[in-house]
Motif scaffolding. Structure first.
Motif, PDB file in Angstrom:
ATOM      1  N   GLU A 131       7.490   7.646   8.169  1.00  0.00           N
ATOM      2  CA  GLU A 131       6.963   8.860   8.808  1.00  0.00           C
ATOM      3  C   GLU A 131       5.768   9.473   8.078  1.00  0.00           C
ATOM      4  O   GLU A 131       4.827   9.942   8.694  1.00  0.00           O
ATOM      5  CB  GLU A 131       8.071   9.934   8.796  1.00  0.00           C
ATOM      6  N   SER A 132       5.864   9.460   6.772  1.00  0.00           N
ATOM      7  CA  SER A 132       4.895  10.187   5.959  1.00  0.00           C
ATOM      8  C   SER A 132       3.526   9.503   5.891  1.00  0.00           C
ATOM      9  O   SER A 132       2.583  10.058   5.349  1.00  0.00           O
ATOM     10  CB  SER A 132       5.438  10.337   4.543  1.00  0.00           C
ATOM     11  N   VAL A 133       3.453   8.308   6.431  1.00  0.00           N
ATOM     12  CA  VAL A 133       2.199   7.551   6.365  1.00  0.00           C
ATOM     13  C   VAL A 133       1.574   7.492   7.759  1.00  0.00           C
ATOM     14  O   VAL A 133       2.277   7.272   8.744  1.00  0.00           O
ATOM     15  CB  VAL A 133       2.465   6.118   5.857  1.00  0.00           C
TER      16      VAL A 133
ATOM     17  N   TYR B  64      -8.308  13.051   8.670  1.00  0.00           N
ATOM     18  CA  TYR B  64      -7.786  14.294   9.239  1.00  0.00           C
ATOM     19  C   TYR B  64      -6.280  14.414   9.027  1.00  0.00           C
ATOM     20  O   TYR B  64      -5.786  15.436   8.565  1.00  0.00           O
ATOM     21  CB  TYR B  64      -8.089  14.384  10.733  1.00  0.00           C
ATOM     22  N   HIS B  65      -5.563  13.352   9.358  1.00  0.00           N
ATOM     23  CA  HIS B  65      -4.111  13.439   9.275  1.00  0.00           C
ATOM     24  C   HIS B  65      -3.642  13.586   7.837  1.00  0.00           C
ATOM     25  O   HIS B  65      -2.715  14.334   7.546  1.00  0.00           O
ATOM     26  CB  HIS B  65      -3.471  12.223   9.930  1.00  0.00           C
ATOM     27  N   GLN B  66      -4.291  12.870   6.964  1.00  0.00           N
ATOM     28  CA  GLN B  66      -3.914  12.941   5.555  1.00  0.00           C
ATOM     29  C   GLN B  66      -4.105  14.338   5.009  1.00  0.00           C
ATOM     30  O   GLN B  66      -3.214  14.913   4.378  1.00  0.00           O
ATOM     31  CB  GLN B  66      -4.780  11.967   4.773  1.00  0.00           C
ATOM     32  N   GLN B  67      -5.273  14.890   5.291  1.00  0.00           N
ATOM     33  CA  GLN B  67      -5.584  16.227   4.817  1.00  0.00           C
ATOM     34  C   GLN B  67      -4.632  17.244   5.413  1.00  0.00           C
ATOM     35  O   GLN B  67      -4.230  18.203   4.782  1.00  0.00           O
ATOM     36  CB  GLN B  67      -7.041  16.530   5.179  1.00  0.00           C
ATOM     37  N   ARG B  68      -4.243  17.005   6.666  1.00  0.00           N
ATOM     38  CA  ARG B  68      -3.339  17.920   7.336  1.00  0.00           C
ATOM     39  C   ARG B  68      -1.989  17.978   6.628  1.00  0.00           C
ATOM     40  O   ARG B  68      -1.449  19.048   6.371  1.00  0.00           O
ATOM     41  CB  ARG B  68      -3.127  17.444   8.765  1.00  0.00           C
ATOM     42  N   ILE B  69      -1.475  16.813   6.346  1.00  0.00           N
ATOM     43  CA  ILE B  69      -0.210  16.746   5.627  1.00  0.00           C
ATOM     44  C   ILE B  69      -0.345  17.420   4.260  1.00  0.00           C
ATOM     45  O   ILE B  69       0.493  18.202   3.855  1.00  0.00           O
ATOM     46  CB  ILE B  69       0.239  15.278   5.457  1.00  0.00           C
TER      47      ILE B  69
ATOM     48  N   ARG C  49      -1.391   6.810   1.818  1.00  0.00           N
ATOM     49  CA  ARG C  49      -0.745   7.468   2.961  1.00  0.00           C
ATOM     50  C   ARG C  49      -1.513   7.306   4.267  1.00  0.00           C
ATOM     51  O   ARG C  49      -1.133   7.880   5.276  1.00  0.00           O
ATOM     52  CB  ARG C  49      -0.544   8.949   2.650  1.00  0.00           C
ATOM     53  N   SER C  50      -2.603   6.585   4.248  1.00  0.00           N
ATOM     54  CA  SER C  50      -3.374   6.348   5.473  1.00  0.00           C
ATOM     55  C   SER C  50      -3.772   4.887   5.506  1.00  0.00           C
ATOM     56  O   SER C  50      -4.358   4.382   4.543  1.00  0.00           O
ATOM     57  CB  SER C  50      -4.636   7.199   5.488  1.00  0.00           C
TER      58      SER C  50
ATOM     59  N   LEU D  99       0.838  -1.198   0.000  1.00  0.00           N
ATOM     60  CA  LEU D  99       0.000   0.000   0.000  1.00  0.00           C
ATOM     61  C   LEU D  99       0.875   1.251   0.000  1.00  0.00           C
ATOM     62  O   LEU D  99       0.607   2.222  -0.722  1.00  0.00           O
ATOM     63  CB  LEU D  99      -0.930   0.013   1.223  1.00  0.00           C
ATOM     64  N   VAL D 100       1.922   1.215   0.798  1.00  0.00           N
ATOM     65  CA  VAL D 100       2.800   2.378   0.883  1.00  0.00           C
ATOM     66  C   VAL D 100       3.458   2.639  -0.478  1.00  0.00           C
ATOM     67  O   VAL D 100       3.487   3.772  -0.955  1.00  0.00           O
ATOM     68  CB  VAL D 100       3.870   2.179   1.978  1.00  0.00           C
TER      69      VAL D 100
END
Lengths: 221, 221
Positions: free
Chosen positions: A194-196, B212-217, A180-181, A174-175
């Motif tokens: 980190e970015s995920v 939320y976290h995805q959108q934040r990034i 990213r989530s 997936l990554v």
DNA sequence: GCATGTGAATAGATTCACAGCG
DNA sequence: CGCTGTGAATCTATTCACATGC
């Protein structure tokens, strides 16, 4: 440091994690209120509906901005909109499910996602005997096609419902595919860059936590 | 070594909630270590396996008592035993599942419970067309028999996987039947008396938090 | 020497209590 | 007056850093 007091709608604050975790609950409650035709709601009422206390509701909502009216409460629709915006729930977010065992199938058929902003757009499994099978209105794809399909479908969130032994590999795929989530149901720690962002739901752990409390009451009165 | 004052095994400390939430993760890691024949483990290693930092591991474990050896680490089996004891995991705890839709079925067939201390002993549904059906090696019982069956089977934990509209009723029935620990998958707030512990798992909320976290990034670099 | 166990320091979350405003 | 929004106070959790003891 406000990034220049320009476009007021772009004003992005950082919300405390604990508050983020409760926003979905408030949103659920607001949706129910809206369905019942209620136009405004006080922090007290909302607190009741959400199962928390009123001070917490007010503090949480204050992080989004000042959307209440003193002496009155919050406008249900406006607050709904603001919370959805804060959560990034714009339209339907495309979700992929990796692993079509019992749990994956259950989630593939779960009716609760659509009304809350998500659409399951792809199903993957490693097992060639499952590939091509129809589940709901989707066909199961081979995990090898994951990268291609996730790109085509613009998958935003991956749900991992594979056995423990396959969890890291499924996550890695997936990554690589740019997701990213990730929501991981496998009872094992999985590492991501980190970015995920990753969240873990472990059913047996939930039961064990309940077991602790039960035993505690039993042995201490 | 030996705790001096009073019955050593009855020495009950109150564990911080955050620590309780991590004990199942440590326990999982220890079980894997034991399976691989490892005899001792340091807080550093365990931290890696659990995906937390070493200071947290040591602080968490220190709440259980002093079971480590300075300069060496923790004895895997002993620690496993102590965590299981702290969590109240004595043998198999009997679990009942209420609601045999997609999710209930998935959980009824979930292989991950047994190795972590739980046994599903009863399945309930309201729908008469499901009653009597065999799921795994259990028959679906009518929700009306809940009180009787839970008493007979000494059910310790109830898992609620019914639709939102039925969640409060299903929970009430479990409470009446004397079940004091409930895991609720319905996306709605359910109230229980003080004496009952409840945990809630809401899948759509999990996805919204990820959103939320995805959108934040995405919006802040 | 090395890793635990723990006080002290810091960070984060919750609750209180009330000023401020509609 | 009633309810929001928020500083201040409190409580909880995390992290640091090191004395302690194998």
């Amino acid at each position: 440091m406000t990034p220049v007091s320009g476009d007021p709608i772009t004003e992005e604050r950082r919300l405390p994690d604990a508050a983020v975790g409760r926003l979905p609950v408030y949103l659920r409650a607001l949706t129910a209120l809206q369905a019942s035709g209620t136009e405004t709601v006080s922090s007290d009422q909302l607190a009741d509906l959400a199962g928390v206390n009123a001070a917490k509701v007010r503090k949480d909502l204050s992080h989004l901005g000042s959307y209440g009216t003193r002496g009155v409460g919050y406008a249900v629709e406006q607050l709904q909109f603001q919370i959805a915006r804060a959560l990034g729930l714009s339209g339907d977010l495309p979700v992929a499910i990796v692993g079509l065992g019992n749990l994956g199938r259950a989630l593939a058929g779960y009716r609760g996602f659509a009304p809350r902003g998500f659409r399951v757009v792809a199903l993957f499994d490693n097992d060639p005997t499952l590939v091509g099978e129809q589940v709901g209105d989707l066909l199961v794809r081979h995990a090898g096609d994951l990268e291609q399909v996730c790109a085509d479908e613009k998958v935003a969130i991956g749900v991992v419902t594979v056995p423990v032994a396959a969890a890291q590999q499924a996550t890695d795929r997936l990554v690589v595919a740019g997701v990213r989530s990730i929501l991981n149901f496998a009872g094992t720690v999985v590492s991501v860059p980190e970015s995920v962002s990753m969240r873990q739901v472990d059913l047996a752990s939930e039961l064990q936590i309940l077991s602790y409390h039960q035993q505690r009451i039993a042995t201490t009165g």
